[in-house]
Scaffold this active site. Sequence first.
Site, short mmCIF file in Angstrom:
data_model
loop_
_atom_site.label_atom_id
_atom_site.label_comp_id
_atom_site.label_asym_id
_atom_site.label_seq_id
_atom_site.Cartn_x
_atom_site.Cartn_y
_atom_site.Cartn_z
CE1 TYR A 1 26.36 17.43 58.69
CE2 TYR A 1 28.15 16.58 56.80
CZ TYR A 1 27.41 17.39 57.61
OH TYR A 1 26.88 18.58 56.58
CG HIS B 1 27.84 22.52 60.92
ND1 HIS B 1 27.05 21.80 61.28
CD2 HIS B 1 26.80 23.08 59.57
CE1 HIS B 1 26.73 20.51 60.17
NE2 HIS B 1 26.43 21.63 58.56
CB ILE C 1 29.56 18.66 48.84
CG1 ILE C 1 28.45 19.17 50.03
CG2 ILE C 1 31.18 19.07 48.93
CD1 ILE C 1 28.69 19.86 51.40
CB SER D 1 24.85 8.18 46.89
OG SER D 1 23.44 6.92 47.01
NE ARG E 1 21.71 7.42 42.32
CZ ARG E 1 20.37 7.88 42.98
NH1 ARG E 1 20.14 8.28 43.51
NH2 ARG E 1 19.70 6.77 42.35
CB SER F 1 25.37 7.81 38.71
OG SER F 1 24.60 8.48 38.09
CG ASN F 2 25.06 12.03 42.35
OD1 ASN F 2 24.46 11.81 41.63
ND2 ASN F 2 24.86 11.09 44.08
#
Length: 261
Positions: free
Chosen positions: A54, A110, A228, A231, A236, A239-240
């Site tokens: 990432y 991964h 997981i 955002s 958000r 909210s999640n």
Amino acid sequence: MTADYSRPTTQLASGQSMPLLGFGTWQIPDDEAPAATTAALEAGYRHIDTATGYANEAGIGKALASAGLPRDSVFVTTKMPPDHVGRERQTLEESLTKLGLDHVDLWLVHWPPNKQATPQAWEQFIAAQQDGLTRAIGVSNYSLDQIDELIKATDVAPAVNQIRWSPPIYDAAIAAGLADRKVVLEGYSPFRAADLDDPTLLAIADEHGVNSAQVIIGWHVKHGFVVIPKSTRPERIISNAAGATVDLTADEVAAIDALGS
């Protein structure tokens, strides 16, 4: 008062508790990672998921340092790219340097290297765990057969298998197979495979006064699956997280399960 999503948890075979709600950071650039991760920690997330691939571990490390939270209060996962076989320890040490940590809580392969289980890499993961660089070890995107190959070769099962997971791709056989092996199922991209306008999800959301994304999070938690959501928008992110508190009935869970059939 800030919400606390350190619970509910699932217990890993290695003994520690892993929060069922985590903050996903895939596709969050390193320069945006500090703000997004800080927002998640401020919202009460206590589980952060990243990966070497990432390229945002340094940014996440900055957020962890500035948060000033006790190390044991935040569960941190990172992952080794499949093409790093042969330099496993170096990869983990580089991740720890970027994260500013002396250990991670979970380190994952991964993807299966060259689409193979690759027990020799798994042996290096076991060694890293024994040396205290990671508290638990696991895999991502592995099949049940590949997990069995690792177990047969080393007598050590992955603590976790992180896989793409969502109601429309729910597979009871995979969930049961992982449970039988005492491997925790961790789902990623919970919304990408889902239709947030699905009538079943909307009806259940209306019943609970929430949105369909929160229903999907609640479904994971009710099953005991780790989830997981990701955002970069603070509203958000908050909210999640609230979806983890949605208490679905058994009938509602069954109706959502049926979306995958």
